[in-house]
Motif scaffolding. Structure first.
Motif, mmCIF file in Angstrom:
data_model
loop_
_atom_site.group_PDB
_atom_site.id
_atom_site.type_symbol
_atom_site.label_atom_id
_atom_site.label_comp_id
_atom_site.label_asym_id
_atom_site.label_seq_id
_atom_site.Cartn_x
_atom_site.Cartn_y
_atom_site.Cartn_z
ATOM 1 N N ILE A 2 0.844 -1.200 0.000
ATOM 2 C CA ILE A 2 0.000 0.000 0.000
ATOM 3 C C ILE A 2 0.878 1.248 0.000
ATOM 4 O O ILE A 2 0.550 2.228 -0.657
ATOM 5 C CB ILE A 2 -0.958 -0.041 1.206
ATOM 6 C CG1 ILE A 2 -1.888 -1.224 1.038
ATOM 7 C CG2 ILE A 2 -1.662 1.281 1.384
ATOM 8 C CD1 ILE A 2 -3.226 -1.149 1.648
ATOM 9 N N GLN A 3 1.989 1.207 0.743
ATOM 10 C CA GLN A 3 2.896 2.358 0.765
ATOM 11 C C GLN A 3 3.480 2.610 -0.628
ATOM 12 O O GLN A 3 3.606 3.750 -1.059
ATOM 13 C CB GLN A 3 4.027 2.128 1.782
ATOM 14 C CG GLN A 3 3.559 2.088 3.225
ATOM 15 C CD GLN A 3 2.899 3.398 3.638
ATOM 16 O OE1 GLN A 3 3.187 4.460 3.124
ATOM 17 N NE2 GLN A 3 1.978 3.305 4.599
ATOM 18 N N GLU A 4 3.827 1.527 -1.318
ATOM 19 C CA GLU A 4 4.356 1.674 -2.682
ATOM 20 C C GLU A 4 3.310 2.283 -3.605
ATOM 21 O O GLU A 4 3.626 3.126 -4.443
ATOM 22 C CB GLU A 4 4.804 0.323 -3.234
ATOM 23 C CG GLU A 4 6.056 -0.231 -2.601
ATOM 24 C CD GLU A 4 6.396 -1.588 -3.188
ATOM 25 O OE1 GLU A 4 6.979 -1.625 -4.294
ATOM 26 O OE2 GLU A 4 6.062 -2.600 -2.543
ATOM 27 N N PHE A 5 2.061 1.834 -3.447
ATOM 28 C CA PHE A 5 0.978 2.366 -4.271
ATOM 29 C C PHE A 5 0.775 3.852 -3.986
ATOM 30 O O PHE A 5 0.619 4.650 -4.910
ATOM 31 C CB PHE A 5 -0.317 1.591 -4.022
ATOM 32 C CG PHE A 5 -1.471 2.077 -4.853
ATOM 33 C CD1 PHE A 5 -1.485 1.869 -6.218
ATOM 34 C CD2 PHE A 5 -2.529 2.761 -4.277
ATOM 35 C CE1 PHE A 5 -2.538 2.323 -7.001
ATOM 36 C CE2 PHE A 5 -3.583 3.214 -5.032
ATOM 37 C CZ PHE A 5 -3.586 2.997 -6.397
ATOM 38 N N LYS A 6 0.802 4.247 -2.711
ATOM 39 C CA LYS A 6 0.670 5.661 -2.349
ATOM 40 C C LYS A 6 1.797 6.481 -2.960
ATOM 41 O O LYS A 6 1.575 7.582 -3.471
ATOM 42 C CB LYS A 6 0.660 5.836 -0.835
ATOM 43 C CG LYS A 6 -0.623 5.438 -0.167
ATOM 44 C CD LYS A 6 -0.528 5.678 1.336
ATOM 45 C CE LYS A 6 -1.769 5.236 2.060
ATOM 46 N NZ LYS A 6 -1.642 5.444 3.514
ATOM 47 N N ALA A 7 3.016 5.955 -2.896
ATOM 48 C CA ALA A 7 4.167 6.663 -3.473
ATOM 49 C C ALA A 7 4.007 6.801 -4.984
ATOM 50 O O ALA A 7 4.335 7.833 -5.564
ATOM 51 C CB ALA A 7 5.461 5.942 -3.128
ATOM 52 N N PHE A 8 3.492 5.754 -5.614
ATOM 53 C CA PHE A 8 3.288 5.779 -7.070
ATOM 54 C C PHE A 8 2.260 6.836 -7.453
ATOM 55 O O PHE A 8 2.469 7.623 -8.364
ATOM 56 C CB PHE A 8 2.847 4.394 -7.554
ATOM 57 C CG PHE A 8 2.437 4.360 -8.992
ATOM 58 C CD1 PHE A 8 3.390 4.409 -9.996
ATOM 59 C CD2 PHE A 8 1.100 4.279 -9.353
ATOM 60 C CE1 PHE A 8 3.022 4.376 -11.330
ATOM 61 C CE2 PHE A 8 0.718 4.254 -10.675
ATOM 62 C CZ PHE A 8 1.684 4.301 -11.665
ATOM 63 N N ILE A 9 1.144 6.864 -6.746
ATOM 64 C CA ILE A 9 0.076 7.811 -7.050
ATOM 65 C C ILE A 9 0.510 9.240 -6.755
ATOM 66 O O ILE A 9 0.123 10.174 -7.454
ATOM 67 C CB ILE A 9 -1.201 7.451 -6.246
ATOM 68 C CG1 ILE A 9 -1.774 6.140 -6.749
ATOM 69 C CG2 ILE A 9 -2.245 8.544 -6.336
ATOM 70 C CD1 ILE A 9 -2.193 6.132 -8.193
ATOM 71 N N ALA A 10 1.315 9.431 -5.712
ATOM 72 C CA ALA A 10 1.720 10.773 -5.312
ATOM 73 C C ALA A 10 2.773 11.377 -6.238
ATOM 74 O O ALA A 10 3.042 12.566 -6.157
ATOM 75 C CB ALA A 10 2.248 10.754 -3.883
ATOM 76 N N ARG A 11 3.363 10.577 -7.112
ATOM 77 C CA ARG A 11 4.355 11.123 -8.042
ATOM 78 C C ARG A 11 3.680 12.124 -8.964
ATOM 79 O O ARG A 11 2.561 11.936 -9.420
ATOM 80 C CB ARG A 11 4.987 10.005 -8.866
ATOM 81 C CG ARG A 11 5.914 9.154 -8.018
ATOM 82 C CD ARG A 11 6.484 7.976 -8.717
ATOM 83 N NE ARG A 11 6.955 8.255 -10.056
ATOM 84 C CZ ARG A 11 7.245 7.320 -10.932
ATOM 85 N NH1 ARG A 11 7.106 6.050 -10.612
ATOM 86 N NH2 ARG A 11 7.684 7.632 -12.131
#
Length: 149
Positions: A2-11
């Motif tokens: 989930i943290q990776e997904f959040k980082a991906f979306i926040a780019r």
């Protein structure tokens, strides 16, 4: 995960892409309306009231209820195989309008935004070394008591 997904979306580029898709969809609707509601009726008027959407060739049997119909949408909805070249002309005009507007936008941006200077590529290490050797030899020859030829 989930943290990776959040980082991906926040780019930033993902958000930029999402905004571009939404604006592109809205722009597409505007251009479609311009084509269908403004430009194609004018073209139809110039060419004697012709409606491009009613230009098609039936490629199969037509149901008895629709025999002789020139309603492209009704025939298509009934499952009649059609070669809708009039609709294709409308979509081609739509594409040309979008392409021309994008061309004008890119052209305007290129005029307003200064072009960034491309960084000059660094010289290969062997060229730098040879220049240093050359400069050292020149310095030795130019110094008092150095060789002169």
């Amino acid at each position: 995960m989930i943290q990776e997904f959040k980082a991906f979306i926040a780019r930033g580029n993902v958000l930029d892409l999402a905004v571009a898709v939404m604006i592109g969809a809205a722009f597409g609707k505007i251009v479609t309306s311009l084509t269908e509601d403004v430009i194609m009726p004018v073209i139809g008027k110039v060419f004697g009231g012709l409606d491009f959407s009613s230009y098609f060739v039936t490629m199969g049997p037509v149901p008895a209820a629709l025999t002789g119909s020139t309603d492209y949408a009704a025939l298509k909805k009934a499952g009649v195989p059609l070669l809708g070249y009039g609709e294709f002309v409308t979509q081609a005009v739509n594409f040309l309008i979008v392409a021309f507007i994008i061309f004008l936008l890119v052209r305007a941006v290129n005029r307003v935004v200064p072009k960034a200077e491309a960084p000059t590529p660094a010289d290969p290490a062997d060229v730098v070394l040879l220049r240093e050797i050359r400069d050292e030899l020149r310095a030795r020859n130019a110094a008092p008591g150095g060789r002169t030829e």
